[in-house]
Design a protein around this motif. Structure first.
Motif, mmCIF file in Angstrom:
data_model
loop_
_atom_site.group_PDB
_atom_site.id
_atom_site.type_symbol
_atom_site.label_atom_id
_atom_site.label_comp_id
_atom_site.label_asym_id
_atom_site.label_seq_id
_atom_site.Cartn_x
_atom_site.Cartn_y
_atom_site.Cartn_z
ATOM 1 N N ASN A 1 -1.748 -3.739 3.955
ATOM 2 C CA ASN A 1 -1.723 -3.997 5.400
ATOM 3 C C ASN A 1 -1.863 -2.704 6.199
ATOM 4 O O ASN A 1 -1.656 -2.672 7.406
ATOM 5 N N LEU B 1 -0.060 -0.129 6.522
ATOM 6 C CA LEU B 1 1.138 0.520 7.077
ATOM 7 C C LEU B 1 2.393 0.095 6.298
ATOM 8 O O LEU B 1 2.332 -0.744 5.413
ATOM 9 N N TYR B 2 3.513 0.723 6.659
ATOM 10 C CA TYR B 2 4.808 0.361 6.079
ATOM 11 C C TYR B 2 5.407 -0.742 6.943
ATOM 12 O O TYR B 2 5.945 -0.465 8.009
ATOM 13 N N ALA B 3 5.319 -1.979 6.487
ATOM 14 C CA ALA B 3 5.804 -3.083 7.334
ATOM 15 C C ALA B 3 7.325 -3.209 7.303
ATOM 16 O O ALA B 3 7.951 -3.355 8.344
ATOM 17 N N ASP C 1 0.836 -1.200 0.000
ATOM 18 C CA ASP C 1 0.000 0.000 0.000
ATOM 19 C C ASP C 1 0.873 1.255 0.000
ATOM 20 O O ASP C 1 0.556 2.232 -0.682
ATOM 21 N N GLY C 2 1.988 1.203 0.740
ATOM 22 C CA GLY C 2 2.895 2.356 0.744
ATOM 23 C C GLY C 2 3.517 2.529 -0.624
ATOM 24 O O GLY C 2 3.546 3.620 -1.195
ATOM 25 N N HIS D 1 -1.044 -5.358 -1.732
ATOM 26 C CA HIS D 1 -1.126 -6.031 -0.424
ATOM 27 C C HIS D 1 -1.300 -4.902 0.601
ATOM 28 O O HIS D 1 -0.324 -4.267 1.002
HETATM 29 MG MG LIG Z 1 2.142 -1.968 3.612
#
Ligand SMILES: [Mg+2]
Ligand SMILES: Cc1ncc(C[n+]2csc(CCOP(=O)(O)OP(=O)(O)O)c2C)c(N)n1
Length: 284
Positions: free
Chosen positions: A119, A121-123, A91-92, A117
């Motif tokens: 989620n 946030l920045y995983a 997403d980022g 994908h």
């Molecule tokens: Mg992400």
């Protein structure tokens, strides 16, 4: 020649319980379900946990810079129209750093299936807020809670003229594989935003959070109805629809382009090594 179960997957660096596993499984199911030969498929990503996907499934692949999955995907499609071009990214990567490419590729309508994908946030960089992070969510950087209004990728894609817009959930891989098959088969830019739980950093949007909210759209939804699709794209509360929100055939970039529409693509041209050598000599 094509056959079933030809896509090998590899050991990953993802955390146990990560939603990316369900997405990888769905991707394999979709590619095999469509009987696509790995030789004819290219999977691209940028940088992040999700964009490692191209490294974990055996076919042609490319990982670029953060936020830059779309430009090489466009380039690949333009030099070889016979390839199925798929992006698996975060997403980022897709909506933040790559937001500009996201918007303008929808307008160009290059034939690419884009699997985000999401989620929220920045995983890879340890859990900072991304464009889709919910307002108020506390992260290691947004210590008082994210203060920005979340980006709605489905609504933005619909508003920008995308012809195929869907949402899936990593916890329903079979349903997701069906969406991926439709997106890959669609001629033009196709977005599938995929809810993906991040067990390590997202303690708000967990597997249970998504699982208790998502419901599968059935045939009573008319996927050619833009207003209905926009209403569904706006639903983000106790109930969140998954499925194909919108699908409308429209001319893709290649079919509108003078050279590309006549099949004159780079991959089909003869390569004269002497011409290349002459060019190289001019550069050194
Ligand atoms: Mg992400
Ligand atoms: C230009 C640039 N900015 C920032 C980074 C650092 N960076 C790498 S991955 C990433 C975030 C990835 O988040 P997302 O795309 O959502 O993927 P996820 O890890 O969540 O799957 C960031 C900020 C970078 N590599 N390059």
């Amino acid at each position: 020649m094509t056959q079933q179960h030809i896509y090998q997957t590899h050991e990953t660096a993802w955390c146990p319980g990560c939603g990316n596993f369900g997405i990888l499984e769905a991707l394999k199911m979709a590619l095999e379900g469509l009987n696509l030969d790995p030789h004819d498929v290219v999977i691209l990503g940028g940088i992040g946990q999700a964009p490692k996907t191209p490294q974990y499934i055996e076919c042609n692949s490319f990982c670029g810079l953060h936020g830059r999955a779309v430009p090489p995907a466009v380039a690949v499609k333009m030099v070889n129209l016979n390839l199925k071009v798929i992006i698996n990214s975060g997403d980022g990567d897709s909506y933040g750093e790559g937001g500009n490419h996201f918007l303008h590729n929808i307008r160009r309508n290059v034939d690419i299936a884009h699997f985000v994908h999401d989620n929220q946030l920045y995983a890879l960089t340890k859990g900072q807020a991304s464009p889709t992070t919910m307002e108020g969510m506390v992260t290691p950087v947004q210590v008082e809670g994210s203060m920005s209004i979340p980006f709605n990728p489905l609504l933005v894609a619909l508003g920008t003229g995308a012809g195929f817009v869907a949402r899936g959930f990593s916890g329903r891989p079979e349903h997701l594989a069906g969406l991926m098959k439709r997106a890959i088969s669609y001629r033009g830019y196709a977005l599938v935003d995929i809810f993906q739980n991040c067990v390590t950093f997202n303690k708000l949007n967990t597997y249970a959070w998504y699982n208790s909210r998502v419901y599968e759209l059935d045939d009573s939804h008319d996927t050619s109805d833009l207003a209905a699709a926009m209403a569904l794209a706006s639903q983000f509360g106790e109930q969140i629809p998954i499925g194909v929100l919108y699908e409308k055939p429209q001319p893709d970039y290649n079919s509108r382009h003078a050279q590309l529409s006549s099949g004159q693509v780079l991959a089909g041209r003869d390569n004269d090594p002497e011409v290349v050598a002459r060019l190289m000599r001019q550069l050194v």
